[in-house]
Every structure is written in C-alpha cells, then in structure tokens.
Design an enzyme around this catalytic site. Structure first.
Site, PDB file in Angstrom:
ATOM      1  N   GLY A  61       0.745  -1.140   0.060  1.00 17.34           N
ATOM      2  CA  GLY A  61       0.147  -0.226   0.016  1.00 17.34           C
ATOM      3  C   GLY A  61       0.816   1.274  -0.010  1.00 17.34           C
ATOM      4  N   LEU A  65       1.675  10.056   2.886  1.00 16.27           N
ATOM      5  CA  LEU A  65       2.799  10.231   3.629  1.00 16.27           C
ATOM      6  C   LEU A  65       3.705   8.987   3.906  1.00 16.27           C
ATOM      7  CD1 LEU A  65       0.865  11.605   6.830  1.00 16.27           C
ATOM      8  CD2 LEU A  65       1.850  13.030   4.845  1.00 16.27           C
ATOM      9  N   GLN A  67       4.229   4.330   3.019  1.00 13.05           N
ATOM     10  CA  GLN A  67       3.993   3.159   2.383  1.00 13.05           C
ATOM     11  C   GLN A  67       4.299   1.958   3.148  1.00 13.05           C
ATOM     12  OE1 GLN A  67       6.803   4.075  -1.121  1.00 13.05           O
ATOM     13  NE2 GLN A  67       7.858   2.090  -0.774  1.00 13.05           N
ATOM     14  N   ASP A 214     -10.548   9.504   9.775  1.00 14.36           N
ATOM     15  CA  ASP A 214     -10.414   9.414   8.248  1.00 14.36           C
ATOM     16  C   ASP A 214     -10.422   7.722   8.011  1.00 14.36           C
ATOM     17  OD1 ASP A 214      -9.345   9.807   5.805  1.00 14.36           O
ATOM     18  OD2 ASP A 214      -7.441   9.571   6.211  1.00 14.36           O
TER      19      ASP A 214
END
Length: 395
Positions: A61, A65, A67, A214
């Site tokens: 992913g 900001l 990975q 989020d």
C-alpha cells in the site's frame, strides 16, 4: 496531496470537485526501495536485513505520507506490516504548507467569496502529527483502551516498534471492508458490517469523545472472526492508520447528540426550533445557513421545516430521519444541481465551511466517509440495487 484528500471527502462540495480529488486517497507513487533502506538504517540504527528474515521490497500500500511493506520480524518472530514514511517528506513539508497558504491567500484576494484558508490551517495543525508515527502508535493504544472490556468487532493491530518515521505492527490479512466478493465468500452479512461500522464510529463520537477522522475504505480491513475474538458477529473490522484523531468535549457531544435526537423526532414547531437551536450550539450556524448545515449532516435534501416553502414539489420531504425513504439518484442530482446552479447556494456552502468549528467539520468528514461505506456495501437500507453486482456475490 493532504488538502486534496480532505476536500475529496466533503459531501457538500460539488461532485465534479470531489471526484477529481478522490484519486488522491489511494493513487500515490511509491518511494524507491533504496531510499527506504537508507531511512530505515538512519532511524532504526540497523539495516532492514538485520531486523528481518525476509522483507518484501514491493509495498502492499502507498499513501501520501508513507508506504507499507510486509516482512518477518526476527525479534518477535512475527509476520509484520512495516510502515515507512517517504524519506523526503519532512524536507518539503514546511515548503508545501507555505505554498498552500500562499495559493489560498491569492484565491481569497482575487475571489473573496471562495474562502479556503481554513484548509491551510487544518493542514498546518494536523500534518506534523500525522508525520510522527509515535503519535500514531499512542492513538492506537488509546483506542484499544477505549474499546477494552466490551464485546466489539473492532480490532486494532498491535504495535511492535514505533519511531518517528518507522512503524512496525502486527500484519493483518483480510479484505477491504467494501469488497463484496470477499464478504460473500466469507459468509459475512454486509448489513451487519454496516451496522457495526455505524456503531463503532458512533461510540467514538457520542461516548468516547475521541474519534478516528479518516475511515476511508483503504484504512479498513475485514476478516472472519477467530475463536478468541470479542466480536458479536462472525467477522472483525480492523481499523488502520491512527494518525488523525480528534477529541470532543462533553458539552459539544451532548449538544451534538441532542441535535440528532431532534432530527430523529417527527417535525413539529418545537422540534424544528430545537434543530435550529442545537445547530447554532454545535456548528455556530444561524437560520440563514441552517438548511445547508442540515443537508451536510444528514446527506439529504431537507426535512419538514428546514427550508422556506416553495412551489418545488419534486421531492416529498420527510418529517424526520426515521421516515426517510432511501435516497434516489434524482435527489442526489438535485442537491448537486442546487449547489452548482442556484444563486447563492455555493457561496453558502463556503460560508458554512468557514464558520463551522474544526472539530465539527471533522465529524462531518467522518459522517460522509461512513455514509459512503454504507452505500458501497449495498445494504438493504442504502437504496442501492442488488443487481448492480454479479449474482454470485449476493448472499
């Protein structure tokens, strides 16, 4: 990037804007593995090969900001997910924020009615927190405590090691929470998933006063519940990426709850008065902006008493949230057309965003994300046709 992701989640902005920026939520370029090796050595004091038996250089992913990679951690003996911040992020963070502030300032100067400076303020306040993975680990620990000793489907991955730019945590295998094929193959009822998502985030807002801001599909996994699970169902919902949380004081939570109680109650002069009263207390919203605020909260056109009576009878307005029928495509189009075409409505949206306290704006963002999840799950109460998915996916 972060500013675009935030705007992509705002229901009350036109779909042409949000759809354009929605790709920023999951379409990011990965950092080269060699650069990540240097960051890991600098922050952890040892090379990746010393701490891991194996480490997949291909990320599973990539976000704006950081990975995430998968490896086998020698010290713990566990298969782990390793979140690595993009190495040059900190160097350009201050420059990016200054550029955003300058750009928004020019927009405000030339087009005073299009006021987005609050987005720059949010970015300046929250980005440094999201860039500190120790802060994220602390948020995850607090959320685990908040849901401890109760029967819940929520699962928070355990943190193994946390530094400012490296986060090593328990690796969780599962499907995206909105992956209908995975749900069907795992014999998981999507209606129950939607109910649990609503219950989890409602507890965060109304009970804990501490909420994840989020919860887009990329931050939520689902997996079958194991024999030791506390879940009341046959699945667990795994919440990822704990960098962005907000608190709500008791007064705000009580007034927000009373606002929702008034929206649930059948319309009457006293109920309509309460709706406007608590909108003012919660969102700093007066009568002029109340209809727009109600639409932002509920995701619907209007309830009885929300707007001045007009000759437009395209939609029969419900008395309360309880007696609303599933939203139609025509109603969605009416909302968007009103924002884009009716004089003053778009400016009212900007005025609303400028006036609302930041905590309440984050609650609106949470509402929109959970509402979109409900729609994506094609629940029986979402109004989505089941024939929109292949027959073999339907359970």
């Amino acid at each position: 990037m972060e500013m675009g992701q935030h705007m992509a989640s705002l229901f009350i902005l036109p779909v042409e804007w949000t759809s354009t920026m929605r790709v920023l939520q999951d379409k990011c370029e990965p950092t080269a593995y060699e650069d990540l090796e240097a960051l890991f050595l600098n922050d952890m004091g040892a090379p990746i090969t010393q701490l891991f038996d194996d480490f997949d250089p291909v990320p599973i992913g990539v976000a704006s900001l950081a990975q995430v990679h998968v490896g086998h951690h020698k010290a713990s003996g566990k298969r782990v997910a390793v979140k690595l911040q993009h190495p040059h992020l900190a160097e350009f963070c201050d420059i990016d924020i200054e550029m955003v502030d300058a750009t928004l300032g020019w927009i405000k100067y030339w087009f005073p009615e299009f006021e987005f400076t609050w987005l720059g303020e949010e970015m300046r306040a929250n980005l440094p927190k999201e860039m500190d993975f120790v802060h994220e680990a602390n948020n995850a620990a607090r959320t685990t405590i908040e849901f401890a000793n109760q029967r819940t489907s929520l699962y928070i991955p355990k943190v193994v090691v946390a530094s400012k730019r490296v986060l090593i945590m328990e690796y969780i295998q599962g499907g995206r929470v909105d992956d209908l094929e995975f749900l069907a193959n795992s014999d998981i009822d999507r209606n129950k998933v939607a109910i649990e998502l609503s219950r989890i985030f409602s507890q965060m807002v109304f009970v804990n006063g501490w909420f994840h801001a989020d919860p887009h599909p990329g931050n939520l996994l689902i997996r079958p519940a194991g024999k030791d699970s506390k879940s009341p169902y046959n699945f667990e919902i795994v919440l990822l990426d704990h960098g962005l949380y907000f608190d709500m004081d008791s007064t705000l939570r009580v007034n927000y709850a009373k606002l929702w109680l008034s929206l649930i109650a059948p319309a009457s002069p006293s109920v309509v008065a309460d709706r406007r009263k608590y909108a003012a207390l919660v969102g700093n919203i007066g009568p002029d902006l109340y209809p727009v605020f109600e639409a932002a909260i509920t995701g619907r056109v209007a309830l009885e008493g929300s707007w001045e009576e007009t000759d437009d009878r395209t939609f029969k307005r419900a008395s309360s949230m309880i007696d609303m029928v599933p939203q139609t495509d025509e109603e969605k189009d009416a909302i968007r057309n009103a924002v884009m075409n009716q004089d003053g409505v778009l400016l009212s949206v900007f005025d609303l965003l400028r006036r609302i306290p930041r905590r309440v704006l984050m609650v609106l963002k949470l509402n929109d994300l959970t509402r979109s999840l409900d729609y994506a799950l094609m629940t029986t109460h979402s109004g989505v046709k089941l024939d929109a998915i292949p027959v073999q996916f339907v359970t």
